[in-house]
Write a protein that holds these residues in place. Structure first.
Motif, short mmCIF file in Angstrom:
data_model
loop_
_atom_site.label_atom_id
_atom_site.label_comp_id
_atom_site.label_asym_id
_atom_site.label_seq_id
_atom_site.Cartn_x
_atom_site.Cartn_y
_atom_site.Cartn_z
N ILE A 54 3.12 0.22 8.29
CA ILE A 54 2.66 -0.60 7.17
C ILE A 54 1.16 -0.37 6.95
CG2 ILE A 54 2.16 -2.97 6.43
CD1 ILE A 54 4.85 -3.77 7.77
N LEU B 277 4.61 0.40 0.32
CA LEU B 277 5.49 0.26 1.48
C LEU B 277 6.85 0.92 1.27
CD1 LEU B 277 4.66 -3.36 2.62
CD2 LEU B 277 3.64 -1.19 3.33
N VAL C 170 11.36 -4.35 6.83
CA VAL C 170 10.66 -5.62 6.62
C VAL C 170 11.58 -6.62 5.94
CG1 VAL C 170 8.67 -6.73 5.52
CG2 VAL C 170 8.45 -4.42 6.46
N LEU D 130 7.59 -10.64 3.87
CA LEU D 130 6.17 -10.28 3.84
C LEU D 130 5.43 -11.30 2.99
CD1 LEU D 130 3.90 -8.23 4.49
CD2 LEU D 130 4.51 -7.07 2.36
#
Length: 95
Positions: free
Chosen positions: A13, A75, A83, A86
């Motif tokens: 990331i 990303l 993920v 977030l």
């Protein structure tokens, strides 16, 4: 997040955001353990939930949604496969 505790997802990331946004500030916290038992939790040591604070000149003149879209674009597939959540705070320098 200190370098010794950073996992591979957090490392990726940060690398993608550095490359895409050239941030003047980048703070990424792995919140995964505090989501134990919730959706997307990947077990002990799994990285799935993060809080991001990022400052970049790339955000100047953009609204909150446009800024978040830049982060999501940077990303890429991580948002679909690695993920789960977030939370983010995005700022331009001087804000």
């Amino acid at each position: 997040m200190n370098a010794s505790s950073k996992g591979p997802v957090a490392t990726e990331i940060e690398a993608r955001l550095e490359n895409a946004l050239a941030p003047t500030r980048l703070d990424l916290v792995d919140d995964s353990e505090s989501h134990r038992g919730h959706g997307g939790y990947r077990g002990e040591g799994g990285e799935s939930h993060f809080t991001l604070r990022v400052e970049s000149a790339a955000f100047a003149g953009l609204n909150r949604v446009q800024r978040q879209r830049l982060v999501y674009k940077a990303l890429g597939e991580l948002m679909h496969h690695q993920v789960h959540a977030l939370a983010m705070e995005t700022r331009a320098p001087g804000e």
